[in-house]
Design a protein around this motif. Structure first.
Motif, PDB file in Angstrom:
ATOM      1  N   TYR A  70       0.882  -1.312   0.066  1.00  0.00           N
ATOM      2  CA  TYR A  70      -0.109   0.045   0.015  1.00  0.00           C
ATOM      3  C   TYR A  70       0.766   1.104  -0.005  1.00  0.00           C
ATOM      4  N   ARG A  71       2.259   0.990  -0.025  1.00  0.00           N
ATOM      5  CA  ARG A  71       2.990   2.281   0.338  1.00  0.00           C
ATOM      6  C   ARG A  71       2.438   3.592   1.394  1.00  0.00           C
ATOM      7  N   SER A  72       2.521   2.825   2.427  1.00  0.00           N
ATOM      8  CA  SER A  72       1.799   3.635   3.430  1.00  0.00           C
ATOM      9  C   SER A  72       2.231   3.033   5.022  1.00  0.00           C
ATOM     10  N   VAL A  73       2.758   3.871   5.661  1.00  0.00           N
ATOM     11  CA  VAL A  73       3.111   3.528   7.103  1.00  0.00           C
ATOM     12  C   VAL A  73       1.899   3.529   7.801  1.00  0.00           C
ATOM     13  N   GLU A  74       1.018   4.645   7.683  1.00  0.00           N
ATOM     14  CA  GLU A  74      -0.383   4.505   8.151  1.00  0.00           C
ATOM     15  C   GLU A  74      -0.907   3.309   8.041  1.00  0.00           C
ATOM     16  N   SER A  75      -1.061   2.748   7.111  1.00  0.00           N
ATOM     17  CA  SER A  75      -1.819   1.306   6.779  1.00  0.00           C
ATOM     18  C   SER A  75      -1.529   0.258   7.723  1.00  0.00           C
ATOM     19  N   ALA A  76       0.057   0.425   7.843  1.00  0.00           N
ATOM     20  CA  ALA A  76       0.658  -0.816   8.726  1.00  0.00           C
ATOM     21  C   ALA A  76       0.071  -0.443  10.271  1.00  0.00           C
ATOM     22  N   LEU A  77       0.192   0.941  10.630  1.00  0.00           N
ATOM     23  CA  LEU A  77      -0.208   1.174  12.096  1.00  0.00           C
ATOM     24  C   LEU A  77      -1.694   1.120  12.452  1.00  0.00           C
ATOM     25  N   TYR A  78      -2.546   1.230  11.287  1.00  0.00           N
ATOM     26  CA  TYR A  78      -3.884   1.031  11.426  1.00  0.00           C
ATOM     27  C   TYR A  78      -4.172  -0.610  11.681  1.00  0.00           C
ATOM     28  N   ALA A  79      -3.467  -1.376  10.908  1.00  0.00           N
ATOM     29  CA  ALA A  79      -3.461  -2.882  11.171  1.00  0.00           C
ATOM     30  C   ALA A  79      -3.134  -3.299  12.459  1.00  0.00           C
ATOM     31  N   VAL A  80      -2.162  -2.654  13.232  1.00  0.00           N
ATOM     32  CA  VAL A  80      -1.604  -2.981  14.661  1.00  0.00           C
ATOM     33  C   VAL A  80      -2.973  -2.591  15.496  1.00  0.00           C
ATOM     34  N   VAL A  81      -3.596  -1.457  15.319  1.00  0.00           N
ATOM     35  CA  VAL A  81      -4.931  -0.960  16.078  1.00  0.00           C
ATOM     36  C   VAL A  81      -6.038  -2.115  15.612  1.00  0.00           C
ATOM     37  N   VAL A  82      -6.161  -2.667  14.573  1.00  0.00           N
ATOM     38  CA  VAL A  82      -7.179  -3.822  14.334  1.00  0.00           C
ATOM     39  C   VAL A  82      -6.655  -5.079  15.281  1.00  0.00           C
ATOM     40  N   ILE A  83      -5.519  -5.348  15.182  1.00  0.00           N
ATOM     41  CA  ILE A  83      -5.071  -6.415  15.858  1.00  0.00           C
ATOM     42  C   ILE A  83      -5.407  -6.313  17.399  1.00  0.00           C
ATOM     43  N   PHE A  84      -5.069  -4.983  17.721  1.00  0.00           N
ATOM     44  CA  PHE A  84      -5.046  -4.984  19.471  1.00  0.00           C
ATOM     45  C   PHE A  84      -6.575  -4.903  19.615  1.00  0.00           C
ATOM     46  N   VAL A  85      -7.437  -4.435  19.129  1.00  0.00           N
ATOM     47  CA  VAL A  85      -8.918  -4.289  19.354  1.00  0.00           C
ATOM     48  C   VAL A  85      -9.548  -5.758  19.164  1.00  0.00           C
ATOM     49  N   SER A  86      -9.122  -6.541  18.245  1.00  0.00           N
ATOM     50  CA  SER A  86      -9.452  -7.930  17.814  1.00  0.00           C
ATOM     51  C   SER A  86      -9.157  -8.955  18.968  1.00  0.00           C
ATOM     52  N   SER A  87      -7.808  -8.872  19.320  1.00  0.00           N
ATOM     53  CA  SER A  87      -7.329  -9.668  20.352  1.00  0.00           C
ATOM     54  C   SER A  87      -8.029  -9.419  21.735  1.00  0.00           C
ATOM     55  N   THR A  88      -8.498  -8.092  22.064  1.00  0.00           N
ATOM     56  CA  THR A  88      -8.911  -7.923  23.237  1.00  0.00           C
ATOM     57  C   THR A  88     -10.356  -8.340  23.337  1.00  0.00           C
ATOM     58  N   VAL A  89     -11.254  -8.337  21.994  1.00  0.00           N
ATOM     59  CA  VAL A  89     -12.538  -8.644  21.977  1.00  0.00           C
ATOM     60  C   VAL A  89     -12.353 -10.335  22.187  1.00  0.00           C
ATOM     61  N   ILE A  90     -11.474 -10.835  21.510  1.00  0.00           N
ATOM     62  CA  ILE A  90     -11.632 -12.152  21.573  1.00  0.00           C
ATOM     63  C   ILE A  90     -11.269 -12.746  23.090  1.00  0.00           C
ATOM     64  N   ASP A  91     -10.368 -12.274  23.781  1.00  0.00           N
ATOM     65  CA  ASP A  91     -10.212 -12.436  25.300  1.00  0.00           C
ATOM     66  C   ASP A  91     -11.458 -12.284  25.894  1.00  0.00           C
ATOM     67  N   LYS A  92     -12.277 -11.196  25.704  1.00  0.00           N
ATOM     68  CA  LYS A  92     -13.393 -11.052  26.580  1.00  0.00           C
ATOM     69  C   LYS A  92     -14.383 -12.271  26.422  1.00  0.00           C
ATOM     70  N   ILE A  93     -14.464 -12.572  24.928  1.00  0.00           N
ATOM     71  CA  ILE A  93     -15.461 -13.649  24.784  1.00  0.00           C
ATOM     72  C   ILE A  93     -15.101 -14.998  25.156  1.00  0.00           C
ATOM     73  N   VAL A  94     -13.825 -15.238  24.987  1.00  0.00           N
ATOM     74  CA  VAL A  94     -13.342 -16.417  25.164  1.00  0.00           C
ATOM     75  C   VAL A  94     -13.285 -16.737  26.850  1.00  0.00           C
ATOM     76  N   TYR A  95     -12.453 -15.897  27.457  1.00  0.00           N
ATOM     77  CA  TYR A  95     -12.384 -15.988  28.889  1.00  0.00           C
ATOM     78  C   TYR A  95     -13.131 -15.000  29.883  1.00  0.00           C
ATOM     79  N   GLY A  96     -13.729 -13.779  29.400  1.00  0.00           N
ATOM     80  CA  GLY A  96     -14.425 -12.921  30.201  1.00  0.00           C
ATOM     81  C   GLY A  96     -15.710 -13.367  30.815  1.00  0.00           C
ATOM     82  N   GLY A  97     -16.532 -14.101  30.107  1.00  0.00           N
ATOM     83  CA  GLY A  97     -17.621 -14.860  30.645  1.00  0.00           C
ATOM     84  C   GLY A  97     -17.476 -15.671  31.886  1.00  0.00           C
ATOM     85  N   ASP A  98     -15.927 -16.415  31.938  1.00  0.00           N
ATOM     86  CA  ASP A  98     -15.789 -17.507  32.921  1.00  0.00           C
ATOM     87  C   ASP A  98     -14.792 -17.025  33.839  1.00  0.00           C
TER      88      ASP A  98
END
Length: 296
Positions: free
Chosen positions: A177-205
């Motif tokens: 994409y020739r964009s540093v911002e694109s890579a930084l935004y991808a990191v944000v998506v991974i962080f949000v996604s992993s947080t939600v996964i943890d809440k769903i898989v472990y949060g309820g228990d």
């Protein structure tokens, strides 16, 4: 004997139906994440789907089909070296998710603020993967790579291997994409996604684990049992300075019960000493059943 076999078959069919329903639900959420939020905004958040998203930008080939092609050799390797229900469920989840990504590519793309794309894309993909993980499946890709590599390098954690693979994909996508911002935004998506996964898989228990030291441990234990209907374990303890023997209470409760437990302790013995620890997961009677443990 025949009745037991019928019951086992009925149970197997029921579990397979639940697996299929969860994989379809997860696939729909994941497809919305990719088609509406991440791919249209040049965000490739790691993993095989991220790699397929970057390659799609170069070739125009469908993201779902590319993901399936990349996963095929990984699934074959998993079948040979890992086997078991992990491979079967991962293969099923991978096929369904790849299929729905292409089937729902007509969905309208969000073209507003990119940070909102990251947040909503991460929440949806995290929810999708959390649902799939709860039924013992994965989306393939880096999860398979990590398990395969761990067969050779057992001392390296799977989390680090997945993080390294995601970093390589993000760097590749940033170059495409020739964009540093694109890579930084991808990191944000991974962080949000992993947080939600943890809440769903472990949060309820999860919940709170209390260690309580009091001269009125019997009264506290009685109130916990009657008012909260929670089990209590007595541990033998002794004070370092006083040398006095005492009974230490160990008790686990859900988060919404913690306030009442504090009230019980305070009313029974204002001089009690208590330690409250956050528990990511609690297994056993009154919490998560052990027979479901192999799903996560």
């Amino acid at each position: 004997m025949r009745k037991l076999k019928k019951e086992a078959l009925r149970q197997r069919i029921s579990e397979s139906f639940k697996d299929g329903a969860a994989f379809v639900a997860g696939a729909v959420l994941y497809a919305v994440s990719v088609n509406c939020f991440t791919a249209p905004n040049d965000i490739a958040p790691g993993g095989v789907t991220g790699l397929a998203t970057a390659v799609n930008s170069l070739t125009g080939l469908p993201i779902g089909s590319l993901s399936m092609l990349i996963n095929i050799p990984l699934l074959i390797s998993a079948a040979v070296f890992i086997g078991g229900s992990f491979t079967a469920k991962t293969a099923a989840a991978t096929v369904i998710i790849s299929l729905f990504i292409d089937l729902l590519d007509f969905l309208p793309a969000y073209g507003g603020e990119k940070l909102l794309s990251c947040i909503f894309g991460g929440v949806l993909s995290g929810a999708a993967m959390g649902i799939v993980f709860l039924r013992g499946g994965t989306s393939g890709g880096t999860d398979i790579v990590a398990r395969l590599l761990r067969l050779k390098w057992k001392n390296v954690s799977a989390g680090r291997m997945i993080l390294l693979a995601d970093a390589v994909v993000i760097l590749f996508a940033g170059t495409v994409y020739r964009s540093v911002e694109s890579a930084l935004y991808a990191v944000v998506v991974i962080f949000v996604s992993s947080t939600v996964i943890d809440k769903i898989v472990y949060g309820g228990d999860g919940g709170k684990c209390f260690i309580i030291m009091s001269e009125k441990s019997g009264d506290i234990a009685h109130d916990i049992s009657v008012r909260l209907r929670r089990g209590v374990t007595f541990l033998n303890g002794s004070g370092f300075y006083s040398g006095k023997e005492s009974r230490v209470i160990l008790c686990s409760v859900r988060r919404n019960e913690a306030a009442e437990l504090r009230s019980i302790i305070r009313k029974a013995d204002p001089d009690a000493f208590a330690v409250a620890c956050s528990a990511a997961e609690i297994l056993g009677q009154g919490f998560k059943a052990w027979e479901n443990e192999d799903r996560v």
